[in-house]
Motif scaffolding. Structure first.
Motif, short mmCIF file in Angstrom:
data_model
loop_
_atom_site.label_atom_id
_atom_site.label_comp_id
_atom_site.label_asym_id
_atom_site.label_seq_id
_atom_site.Cartn_x
_atom_site.Cartn_y
_atom_site.Cartn_z
N ALA A 223 -5.56 4.96 -8.38
CA ALA A 223 -4.23 4.43 -8.55
C ALA A 223 -3.25 4.84 -9.22
CB ALA A 223 -4.69 2.84 -8.58
N GLU A 224 -3.69 6.03 -10.07
CA GLU A 224 -2.80 6.36 -11.01
C GLU A 224 -1.31 6.92 -10.45
OE1 GLU A 224 -2.51 6.68 -14.37
OE2 GLU A 224 -4.51 5.89 -15.00
N PRO A 225 -0.12 6.48 -10.82
CA PRO A 225 1.05 6.98 -10.42
C PRO A 225 1.28 8.29 -10.30
CG PRO A 225 1.33 5.12 -11.96
CD PRO A 225 -0.10 5.54 -12.18
N GLU A 226 0.63 9.15 -10.95
CA GLU A 226 0.89 10.59 -10.92
C GLU A 226 0.25 11.21 -9.82
OE1 GLU A 226 0.25 12.67 -15.05
OE2 GLU A 226 0.18 10.22 -15.24
N ILE A 227 -0.91 10.67 -9.01
CA ILE A 227 -1.70 11.20 -8.05
C ILE A 227 -0.99 11.03 -6.83
CG2 ILE A 227 -3.64 10.86 -6.67
CD1 ILE A 227 -4.91 10.32 -9.60
N ASP A 228 -0.51 12.11 -5.99
CA ASP A 228 -0.03 12.06 -4.71
C ASP A 228 -0.97 11.64 -3.62
OD1 ASP A 228 2.69 12.36 -5.75
OD2 ASP A 228 1.84 14.59 -6.08
N VAL A 229 -2.19 12.54 -3.67
CA VAL A 229 -2.94 12.78 -2.40
C VAL A 229 -4.51 12.60 -3.05
CG1 VAL A 229 -4.07 14.30 -0.75
CG2 VAL A 229 -1.39 14.15 -1.13
N VAL A 230 -5.29 11.73 -2.35
CA VAL A 230 -6.52 11.62 -2.91
C VAL A 230 -7.51 12.22 -1.79
CG1 VAL A 230 -8.42 9.90 -3.38
CG2 VAL A 230 -6.33 9.47 -4.05
N ARG B 286 -2.29 0.58 7.39
CA ARG B 286 -0.94 0.42 7.95
C ARG B 286 -0.17 -0.59 6.77
NH1 ARG B 286 -4.18 0.54 12.57
NH2 ARG B 286 -4.40 -1.99 12.40
N ARG B 287 -0.90 -1.63 6.32
CA ARG B 287 -0.25 -2.63 5.60
C ARG B 287 0.40 -1.79 4.40
NH1 ARG B 287 -2.78 -6.23 2.32
NH2 ARG B 287 -5.00 -5.76 3.00
N LYS B 288 -0.39 -0.96 3.91
CA LYS B 288 0.28 -0.11 2.61
C LYS B 288 1.22 0.91 2.93
CE LYS B 288 -1.86 -2.92 -0.22
NZ LYS B 288 -1.26 -3.89 -1.50
N GLN B 289 1.40 1.15 4.23
CA GLN B 289 2.05 2.45 4.63
C GLN B 289 1.47 3.60 4.02
OE1 GLN B 289 6.15 0.91 3.81
NE2 GLN B 289 6.29 0.66 5.90
N ALA B 290 0.21 3.76 3.87
CA ALA B 290 -0.63 4.85 3.45
C ALA B 290 -1.13 5.68 4.74
CB ALA B 290 -1.88 4.33 2.69
N SER B 291 -1.11 6.93 4.52
CA SER B 291 -1.59 7.82 5.60
C SER B 291 -2.91 8.36 5.22
CB SER B 291 -1.13 9.16 5.67
OG SER B 291 0.71 9.05 5.61
N GLY C 237 -13.68 4.73 -3.11
CA GLY C 237 -12.47 5.57 -3.60
C GLY C 237 -11.52 5.50 -2.47
N THR C 238 -12.08 5.53 -1.29
CA THR C 238 -10.98 5.63 -0.15
C THR C 238 -10.12 4.38 -0.09
OG1 THR C 238 -12.62 6.88 1.18
CG2 THR C 238 -10.86 5.67 2.52
N TRP C 239 -10.86 3.07 -0.27
CA TRP C 239 -10.14 1.76 -0.07
C TRP C 239 -9.21 1.73 -1.32
CZ3 TRP C 239 -10.79 -1.99 3.51
CH2 TRP C 239 -10.15 -3.17 3.17
N ALA C 240 -9.85 2.08 -2.45
CA ALA C 240 -8.55 1.91 -3.62
C ALA C 240 -7.29 2.81 -3.37
CB ALA C 240 -9.26 1.97 -4.90
N ALA C 241 -7.60 3.86 -2.75
CA ALA C 241 -6.44 5.06 -2.82
C ALA C 241 -5.38 4.39 -1.62
CB ALA C 241 -6.98 6.10 -2.09
N LEU C 242 -6.11 3.96 -0.59
CA LEU C 242 -5.03 3.40 0.50
C LEU C 242 -4.50 2.14 -0.20
CD1 LEU C 242 -7.43 3.84 3.58
CD2 LEU C 242 -5.31 5.14 2.97
N ASP C 243 -5.13 1.23 -0.64
CA ASP C 243 -4.72 0.14 -1.49
C ASP C 243 -3.48 0.42 -2.45
OD1 ASP C 243 -4.69 -2.71 -1.40
OD2 ASP C 243 -5.86 -2.65 -3.37
N ALA C 244 -3.43 1.55 -2.89
CA ALA C 244 -2.36 1.91 -3.81
C ALA C 244 -1.42 2.67 -3.20
CB ALA C 244 -2.98 2.67 -4.97
N GLY C 245 -1.49 2.84 -1.86
CA GLY C 245 -0.58 3.59 -1.13
C GLY C 245 -0.45 4.85 -1.03
#
Ligand SMILES: NC(=O)c1ccc[n+]([C@@H]2O[C@H](COP(=O)([O-])OP(=O)(O)OC[C@H]3O[C@@H](n4cnc5c(N)ncnc54)[C@H](OP(=O)(O)O)[C@@H]3O)[C@@H](O)[C@H]2O)c1
Length: 387
Positions: A92-99, A142-147, A111-119
């Motif tokens: 969830a760290e703001p500096e991370i763009d892609v997990v 979809r809810r977090k507009q995360a790809s 890890g997948t879940w938390a990354a999507l939850d953080a958008g």
């Protein structure tokens, strides 16, 4: 002039996908940067990677392994985090763009879940995230507009081929399978195979769990389920064809009969590179087809009698609910038992079938109920094997 740098967290950096990803990142000439690495137990390799890359954070999920290691020569800018619970916090760290989610098995879901939850954008190698929690995971995205960008080579191929038409024009998707090392074995021969034979995959170099899954064709069953949720397909729109050369990575058939495929040598660097650079394509380190050499591409229908995992995959993709979590948990446990010499190779799939039959199906589970189904399935397998 400043140029855009994509900051990446590599979850599972010590594994086969993780190591390939670090090669892709290194070859990007600075446009991709690994700023966080996470591993399970292999602290020696994680330390080596940290010294070469100098990331901002590293995670060792296994506290005992972390305690055994001497970290005094870790780069001064690298912070060491210990314990699996650090991974969801880290992504969830703001500096991370892609997990890049490349931890093996159900352990990759958090890890997948938390990354999507953080958008965040998730480059997904960990197919088990979608096998266990498909509808919940895609709804969260979809809810977090995360790809979610597929890294599995088959799903990367489908993702690329789908761009040739509109969704309502898609007739079906055909996933290719190498057939594994026992493609031409009889049922009797399959019953006798050893761990060493099962770990010797003819075309792909992968971690042990997915290599065994490829030999039983459970890997293709998991990929059917992954495709169902990732591309929102009806199960009857998903087919499988055996293609021993592993050059055509999957195909999309449109309503007019046109079929689009993606081809490249069996090298995971290409789908990793495609996901990390998406929506752009970049030149990179992936192998290329050599058109100066004669080449043969063969296709044959799968034999569901010798490889019953495929039918199970379609069944579970149709059922949804808790079925994916149960199949995955049972399979992980049965594969581990085979690798430790506790069961025969040809028991893996029947054990999964039996655990699925016995389970108390819930069509609309919560995440907690999915994790509980996973635990239950593992305990059932251990109990049956131990009995
Ligand atoms: N390999 C491929 O070609 C390929 C292709 C398509 C999809 N995939 C998928 O990608 C994922 C990774 O596969 P792989 O072949 O790279 O596996 P692998 O070589 O076995 O590597 C697994 C990675 O996960 C880490 N790990 C294991 N358990 C963990 C835990 N509890 N907490 C944190 N980290 C943990 C391992 O760390 P340590 O080694 O440090 O313990 C290692 O970094 C799987 O889901 C697989 O299905 C792989």
């Amino acid at each position: 002039m400043s140029r855009h740098v994509t900051n990446i967290a590599v979850l599972g950096s010590t594994g086969s996908i993780g190591r390939n990803a670090l090669e892709v990142i290194e070859a990007s000439e600075g446009s991709l940067q690994a700023i966080a690495l996470a591993a399970g137990k292999n602290t020696a390799l994680l330390k080596e990677q940290s010294q070469a890359i100098r990331p901002r954070w590293i995670v060792v999920a296994d506290p005992e392994a972390a305690n055994r290691e001497d970290w005094s020569d870790l780069p001064s800018e690298t912070e060491l985090l210990v314990g699996a619970e650090s991974i969801p916090r880290l992504v969830a760290e703001p500096e991370i763009d892609v997990v890049l989610s490349a931890i093996v098995g159900r352990a990759g879901l958090e890890g997948t879940w938390a990354a999507l939850d953080a958008g965040k954008t998730v480059a997904l190698a960990n197919k088990e995230s979608l096998v266990v929690g498909g509808p919940l995971v895609t709804r969260l995205a979809r809810r977090k507009q995360a790809s979610i960008l597929p890294v599995d080579s088959e799903h990367s191929a489908v993702f690329q081929a789908l761009q040739a038409g509109r969704r309502e024009e898609v007739q079906r998707v055909v996933l290719t399978a190498s057939g594994g090392p026992f493609r031409t074995h009889s049922k009797e021969q399959i019953a006798e195979v050893t761990v060493e034979e099962a770990l010797a995959h003819p075309t792909w170099d992968m971690g042990p769990k997915i290599t065994i899954d490829s030999a039983t064709l459970m890997n293709k069953a998991l990929e059917i389920i992954e495709a169902r949720w990732l591309f929102d397909l009806r199960p009857e729109q998903i087919g499988v064809v055996i293609h021993p050369q592993s050059i055509v990575h999957s195909l999309v058939e449109f309503i007019d009969g046109s079929i689009l495929a993606q081809l490249s040598p069996p090298d995971m660097k290409l789908p990793i590179q495609y996901a990390l650079n998406w929506p752009n394509r970049k030149a990179g380190v992936a192998q290329r087809l050599d058109w100066s050499q004669a080449m043969r591409l063969e296709f044959e229908p799968p034999d569901e009698d010798r490889f019953p995992a495929l039918g199970l995959g379609l069944e579970v993709a149709s059922a949804g609910g808790t079925a994916g979590a149960v199949l995955n948990g049972a399979n992980e446990e049965a594969v581990a038992a085979f690798l430790h010499g506790r069961i025969r190779f040809d028991r893996i799939v029947p054990i999964c079938q039996q655990v699925l039959q016995f389970h108390c199906f819930d069509p609309e589970p919560t995440l907690e109920q999915l994790l509980e189904s996973d635990r239950w399935a593992r305990e059932e397998v251990s109990r049956w094997i131990g009995a």
